[in-house]
Scaffold this active site. Structure first.
Site, mmCIF file in Angstrom:
data_model
loop_
_atom_site.group_PDB
_atom_site.id
_atom_site.type_symbol
_atom_site.label_atom_id
_atom_site.label_comp_id
_atom_site.label_asym_id
_atom_site.label_seq_id
_atom_site.Cartn_x
_atom_site.Cartn_y
_atom_site.Cartn_z
ATOM 1 N N LYS A 40 27.738 10.865 -20.537
ATOM 2 C CA LYS A 40 28.081 10.470 -19.172
ATOM 3 C C LYS A 40 29.145 11.366 -18.550
ATOM 4 C CE LYS A 40 26.258 7.263 -17.545
ATOM 5 N NZ LYS A 40 24.903 6.910 -17.022
ATOM 6 N N SER A 271 22.397 4.274 -29.250
ATOM 7 C CA SER A 271 21.322 4.877 -28.444
ATOM 8 C C SER A 271 20.897 6.195 -29.086
ATOM 9 C CB SER A 271 21.742 5.058 -26.987
ATOM 10 O OG SER A 271 22.877 5.875 -26.878
HETATM 11 C C1 LIG Z 1 25.556 5.126 -25.170
HETATM 12 C C2 LIG Z 1 24.651 5.467 -24.022
HETATM 13 N N1 LIG Z 1 23.443 5.944 -24.296
HETATM 14 C C3 LIG Z 1 22.559 6.245 -23.309
HETATM 15 C C4 LIG Z 1 22.889 6.064 -21.975
HETATM 16 C C5 LIG Z 1 21.826 6.314 -20.927
HETATM 17 O O1 LIG Z 1 22.135 7.331 -20.044
HETATM 18 P P1 LIG Z 1 21.529 7.335 -18.578
HETATM 19 O O2 LIG Z 1 22.430 6.470 -17.744
HETATM 20 O O3 LIG Z 1 21.611 8.773 -18.181
HETATM 21 O O4 LIG Z 1 20.142 6.805 -18.602
HETATM 22 C C6 LIG Z 1 24.154 5.580 -21.652
HETATM 23 C C7 LIG Z 1 24.546 5.350 -20.274
HETATM 24 O O5 LIG Z 1 25.603 4.856 -19.957
HETATM 25 C C8 LIG Z 1 25.063 5.271 -22.696
HETATM 26 O O6 LIG Z 1 26.280 4.764 -22.441
#
Ligand SMILES: Cc1ncc(COP(=O)(O)O)c(C=O)c1O
Length: 309
Positions: A40, A271
């Site tokens: 981010k 994630s």
């Molecule tokens: C830990 C984590 N993984 C993935 C994402 C997903 O990113 P995006 O907002 O670009 O879809 C985020 C978004 O805040 C996140 O905090």
């Protein structure tokens, strides 16, 4: 070189241990190494740059955003470099570790109650509640409201930087896999990859019981993949970019996240675990060797210890 110069050009790592025995190779972009500890940072930097350029933000003006912690960390450190105070509005369901990080980066933190989630599991309703409060606060204080879900600068960051960096490091890429929060990463990177080569396959990862992008339904909004899968379709969502959907369970994600630290030496968040797991599942279903790229979205240090053990 200043801190903001650290925000691009993360390494693309070959996951040799995870790829062993698979038909093909998994590569992962090490976004957990960015100064705010997550992908981010890229969106935060682009949003603030664009806000200055468009005249929506001036030096000294307060910036407000609802965040699960990662966007907040990015915004806090970027705002500090530009000379803007930053207020993060965050659900109490996000980890304590994230609050500590925001605090360390000098953000003012407002914690909101959970509507239907539980600690470590932040739902779409929790997020909507926090976002409403952030919006009101921005209005009352004449502040710049970032509005990451509706702000196109996030997609721009990934189209102009993350995507080109991937192709530069691995021109022979066959596929890309990412989980979706605001969708900035998936949309921006996939758009760029398909503009380079329309045969590159782009796949979305979702929790099995909250696969709204695949099924249009949410059976259970609670899952471990913080920062993603909020049970909503992101405002800029473009389903023409999606070649396939891969679903994962909490248990599988926990196991892969653990494996990434224990075997691959990469201490990353859930994630990232979900993304790599999905890449593994995708490759296992292929009958030819493919090069799949995915994202290590954030650091394992962002999570409370009890969750990762
Ligand atoms: C830990 C984590 N993984 C993935 C994402 C997903 O990113 P995006 O907002 O670009 O879809 C985020 C978004 O805040 C996140 O905090």
């Amino acid at each position: 070189m200043g801190t903001l110069n650290l925000i691009h050009n993360t390494p693309l790592i070959f996951l040799d241990k995870i790829s062993a025995g698979l038909p093909g190779k998994i590569y992962a972009k090490a976004e957990h190494l960015l100064p705010g500890g997550s992908i981010k940072d890229r969106a935060a930097y682009q949003i603030i740059l664009d806000a200055y350029q468009n005249g929506n933000l001036i030096k000294g003006q307060t910036v407000v955003e609802m965040t699960s912690g990662n966007m907040g960390a990015g915004l806090a450190l970027v705002c500090k470099q530009f000379g803007n105070p930053f207020i993060a509005v965050m659900s109490e369901g996000n980890s304590l570790a994230r609050r500590k990080i925001l605090n360390a980066f000098g953000a003012e933190i407002i914690i909101t109650k959970q509507v239907d989630g539980s600690p470590g599991m932040v739902t779409g309703a929790d997020i909507a509640y926090a976002a409403d409060l952030a919006k009101d606060m921005a209005q009352n204080r004449n502040a710049f409201y970032v509005d990451q879900f509706n702000n196109p600068s996030s997609i721009k960051a990934h189209f102009h930087h993350t995507g080109p960096e991937i192709v530069k490091n691995l021109p022979e890429i066959d596929g890309f896999i990412a989980s979706v929060g605001s969708g900035g990463t998936f949309i921006g990177v996939s758009k760029y990859l398909k503009s380079v080569n329309s045969n590159i396959q782009c796949m979305v990862v979702e929790p099995q019981n909250a696969a709204i992008l695949k099924t249009g339904k949410v059976k259970d909004p609670r899952h471990v993949i913080q920062g993603t899968a909020y049970g909503l379709i992101p405002p800029h969502w473009d389903e023409t970019l999606v070649d396939d959907f891969i679903t994962v369970t909490d248990q599988e994600v926990l196991e892969m996240t653990r494996k990434l630290s224990e075997e691959q030496g990469l201490y990353v968040g859930y994630s990232a675990g979900a993304n790599v797991l999905a890449a593994q599942k995708y490759l296992m279903a292929q009958d030819r060797a493919l090069n799949i790229v995915t994202i290590l979205c954030d650091s394992g240090y962002k999570y409370d210890d009890a969750i990762l053990v």
